[in-house]
Enzyme design. Structure first.
Site, mmCIF file in Angstrom:
data_model
loop_
_atom_site.group_PDB
_atom_site.id
_atom_site.type_symbol
_atom_site.label_atom_id
_atom_site.label_comp_id
_atom_site.label_asym_id
_atom_site.label_seq_id
_atom_site.Cartn_x
_atom_site.Cartn_y
_atom_site.Cartn_z
ATOM 1 N N SER A 1 0.832 -1.212 0.000
ATOM 2 C CA SER A 1 0.000 0.000 0.000
ATOM 3 C C SER A 1 0.865 1.260 0.000
ATOM 4 O O SER A 1 0.358 2.354 -0.269
ATOM 5 C CB SER A 1 -0.952 0.013 1.207
ATOM 6 O OG SER A 1 -0.236 0.043 2.418
ATOM 7 N N HIS A 2 2.160 1.135 0.278
ATOM 8 C CA HIS A 2 3.035 2.305 0.279
ATOM 9 C C HIS A 2 4.322 2.070 -0.514
ATOM 10 O O HIS A 2 5.326 2.732 -0.291
ATOM 11 C CB HIS A 2 3.307 2.777 1.716
ATOM 12 C CG HIS A 2 2.063 3.328 2.331
ATOM 13 N ND1 HIS A 2 1.086 2.502 2.869
ATOM 14 C CD2 HIS A 2 1.588 4.589 2.418
ATOM 15 C CE1 HIS A 2 0.078 3.241 3.288
ATOM 16 N NE2 HIS A 2 0.352 4.513 3.026
ATOM 17 N N ASP B 1 -4.917 0.607 0.955
ATOM 18 C CA ASP B 1 -5.451 -0.740 0.687
ATOM 19 C C ASP B 1 -6.858 -0.672 0.092
ATOM 20 O O ASP B 1 -7.250 -1.558 -0.669
ATOM 21 C CB ASP B 1 -5.446 -1.587 1.968
ATOM 22 C CG ASP B 1 -4.056 -2.140 2.254
ATOM 23 O OD1 ASP B 1 -3.343 -2.475 1.285
ATOM 24 O OD2 ASP B 1 -3.677 -2.214 3.442
HETATM 25 P P1 NDP Z 1 -1.578 -3.929 8.733
HETATM 26 O O1 NDP Z 1 -2.921 -4.062 9.348
HETATM 27 O O2 NDP Z 1 -1.297 -4.663 7.494
HETATM 28 O O3 NDP Z 1 -0.450 -4.353 9.786
HETATM 29 C C1 NDP Z 1 -0.338 -3.677 10.997
HETATM 30 C C2 NDP Z 1 0.750 -4.291 11.845
HETATM 31 O O4 NDP Z 1 0.295 -5.542 12.348
HETATM 32 C C3 NDP Z 1 2.044 -4.578 11.085
HETATM 33 O O5 NDP Z 1 3.111 -4.319 11.927
HETATM 34 C C4 NDP Z 1 1.918 -6.047 10.738
HETATM 35 O O6 NDP Z 1 3.174 -6.705 10.601
HETATM 36 C C5 NDP Z 1 1.164 -6.589 11.938
HETATM 37 N N1 NDP Z 1 0.334 -7.725 11.621
HETATM 38 C C6 NDP Z 1 -0.555 -7.853 10.622
HETATM 39 N N2 NDP Z 1 -1.183 -9.047 10.705
HETATM 40 C C7 NDP Z 1 -0.674 -9.682 11.790
HETATM 41 C C8 NDP Z 1 -0.912 -10.943 12.389
HETATM 42 N N3 NDP Z 1 -1.798 -11.791 11.903
HETATM 43 N N4 NDP Z 1 -0.200 -11.268 13.496
HETATM 44 C C9 NDP Z 1 0.708 -10.401 14.016
HETATM 45 N N5 NDP Z 1 0.985 -9.193 13.478
HETATM 46 C C10 NDP Z 1 0.289 -8.844 12.385
HETATM 47 O O7 NDP Z 1 -1.225 -2.364 8.518
HETATM 48 P P2 NDP Z 1 -2.217 -1.187 8.181
HETATM 49 O O8 NDP Z 1 -3.040 -1.616 7.030
HETATM 50 O O9 NDP Z 1 -2.894 -0.720 9.390
HETATM 51 O O10 NDP Z 1 -1.173 -0.066 7.703
HETATM 52 C C11 NDP Z 1 -0.453 -0.253 6.501
HETATM 53 C C12 NDP Z 1 0.554 0.833 6.301
HETATM 54 O O11 NDP Z 1 -0.089 2.044 5.957
HETATM 55 C C13 NDP Z 1 1.435 1.156 7.506
HETATM 56 O O12 NDP Z 1 2.785 1.052 7.088
HETATM 57 C C14 NDP Z 1 1.110 2.602 7.833
HETATM 58 O O13 NDP Z 1 2.197 3.369 8.315
HETATM 59 C C15 NDP Z 1 0.665 3.112 6.495
HETATM 60 N N6 NDP Z 1 -0.153 4.311 6.627
HETATM 61 C C16 NDP Z 1 0.427 5.531 6.389
HETATM 62 C C17 NDP Z 1 -0.300 6.686 6.559
HETATM 63 C C18 NDP Z 1 0.331 8.023 6.387
HETATM 64 O O14 NDP Z 1 -0.340 9.023 6.648
HETATM 65 N N7 NDP Z 1 1.565 8.125 5.962
HETATM 66 C C19 NDP Z 1 -1.718 6.644 6.963
HETATM 67 C C20 NDP Z 1 -2.194 5.312 7.225
HETATM 68 C C21 NDP Z 1 -1.448 4.183 7.043
HETATM 69 P P3 NDP Z 1 3.752 -7.052 9.120
HETATM 70 O O15 NDP Z 1 4.106 -5.730 8.526
HETATM 71 O O16 NDP Z 1 4.909 -7.947 9.341
HETATM 72 O O17 NDP Z 1 2.627 -7.718 8.380
HETATM 73 O O1 PYC Z 2 -2.893 4.559 3.380
HETATM 74 O O2 PYC Z 2 -4.195 5.680 4.742
HETATM 75 C C1 PYC Z 2 -3.236 5.601 3.971
HETATM 76 C C2 PYC Z 2 -2.412 6.822 3.745
HETATM 77 C C3 PYC Z 2 -2.750 8.110 3.987
HETATM 78 C C4 PYC Z 2 -1.663 8.881 3.631
HETATM 79 C C5 PYC Z 2 -0.694 8.049 3.182
HETATM 80 N N1 PYC Z 2 -1.160 6.791 3.296
#
Ligand code: NDP
Ligand code: PYC
Length: 345
Positions: free
Chosen positions: A55-56, A196
């Protein structure tokens, strides 16, 4: 690109991390970023792709380029670092990306954390469009504990509210451990990251229940309904909502950055990067004077495994990274062609 750095296998290609960084860097440089900013963003984006944080990863490149073309952000910005107090560093990113601002302040931040035991970095006037774990993991690799939060753009309905207000507001944490890679988690406080939802919409896939609502506030599993007038929900109801509120307070109110609802990019069609703030807290665990922290965190992991846990946060990323380092990063041939076209545009 040399023959070894790129292998074509039917509709997919394998590319080395170094070659992908070089390609992304060329793209950024051709699209109004300084060489320094291009190098930082390219490394960040290629790292996400390498670790399977799709996703990033390269999926974000069109958004970076449309944002740069829109005049919403300054890709050449020189961050201004202020040494505020013994444990406090502030950076004005000057309407640039957050990662170069962190890079500019990193040395001073670590120096303060090591001398005071804890230090805080408040970044404002910044744009974060990436995964958050690359910002914290390197601190843990050098024995420090790090926590970071960043707010994004209004697209999440606070629990109990009627309309979106919060951003997807991730929280990332990294801690060293004695026998293995640092413990790292990085999670959006929304039920699903906005990236996502975009990927699901592009693939024509439905979402699991409980992720978002349509334009009428009704629950929906259609990603397009969420993106086109709908909104996301916080994860875990009131609990995720409280964490998202905390992120707004720490990443925006405390740093002097915008809340997720405060900026207006409507005059900049193509703008995709939230203009907000970011907070980092770095702790030197050697100052506790007790048992060595990395051994204590190792003991916690040992006990979690003994309790039956098979997957720690970060395990999937590290497995994907190890495979990519051995076999190359897999990209669809079409995706690579799109990137090559961007590098030549
Ligand atoms: P996920 O829900 O995919 O994962 C969240 C965390 O939980 C990760 O550390 C992941 O580890 C872990 N994880 C996932 N599944 C399991 C499991 N079954 N058991 C144990 N640990 C687990 O992430 P999100 O979808 O919430 O976020 C995705 C990305 O989006 C992040 O990197 C976030 O920083 C980014 N983001 C950025 C934003 C911005 O403003 N810049 C805004 C919102 C999100 P692993 O990675 O090893 O799977
Ligand atoms: O995936 O939610 C997101 C996000 C917001 C800004 C950058 N990534």
């Amino acid at each position: 690109m040399s023959a070894q750095s790129l292998v074509v296998e039917g509709s997919t290609t394998r590319i080395t991390f170094t070659a992908l960084v070089a390609l992304l860097q060329r793209i950024f440089e051709r699209h109004d970023t300084s060489a320094h900013v291009a190098a930082i963003l390219a490394h960040n984006c290629a790292s996400a792709e390498r670790d399977g944080a799709h996703s990033h990863g390269v999926f974000r490149m069109p958004g970076y380029l449309s944002t740069l073309a829109s005049g919403w952000i300054d890709g050449m910005a020189l961050p201004e670092v202020t040494d505020v107090a013994s444990g406090y560093v502030r950076v004005d990113a000057r309407n640039g990306f957050a990662q170069p601002a962190l890079e500019a302040a990193r040395g001073l931040l670590v120096e303060k954390a090591r001398s005071a035991g804890i230090a805080l970095l408040a970044i404002h006037n910044s744009h974060h469009f990436a995964a958050l774990w690359p910002d914290v993991e390197p601190f843990a690799e050098e024995g420090l504990v790090a926590l970071s939060v960043v707010n994004s753009m209004t697209c999440v309905v606070p629990h109990g509210a009627d309309r979106p207000l919060f951003g997807t507001n991730p929280i990332a944490f990294a801690a060293p451990r004695a026998d293995g890679a640092p413990i790292v988690f990085d999670l959006a406080t929304s039920a699903i990251a906005h990236g996502d939802v975009q990927i699901a919409a592009r693939k024509g896939e439905r979402l699991p229940p409980g992720m978002g609502v349509d334009g009428l506030g009704q629950p929906t599993q259609d990603p397009k309904a969420i993106l086109e007038g709908g909104a996301l929900l916080p994860f875990g109801g009131h609990k995720g909502s409280a964490l998202s509120m905390m992120v707004e307070l720490l990443a925006a109110a405390l740093t002097g950055g915008n809340f997720s609802f405060e900026f207006d990019w409507s005059e900049h069609p193509g703008a995709r990067t939230p203009w907000t703030g970011q907070l980092l807290i770095v702790i030197d665990p050697s100052k506790t004077g007790g048992q060595v922290f990395a051994e204590r965190s190792q003991e916690l992991v040992r006990q979690m495994h003994a309790a039956g846990l098979r997957r720690l946060p970060g395990d999937r990323r590290h497995r994907t990274r190890a495979k990519a380092e051995k076999e190359g990063i897999v990209l669809e041939a079409e995706e690579l062609q799109r990137l090559q076209a961007m590098a030549n545009a």
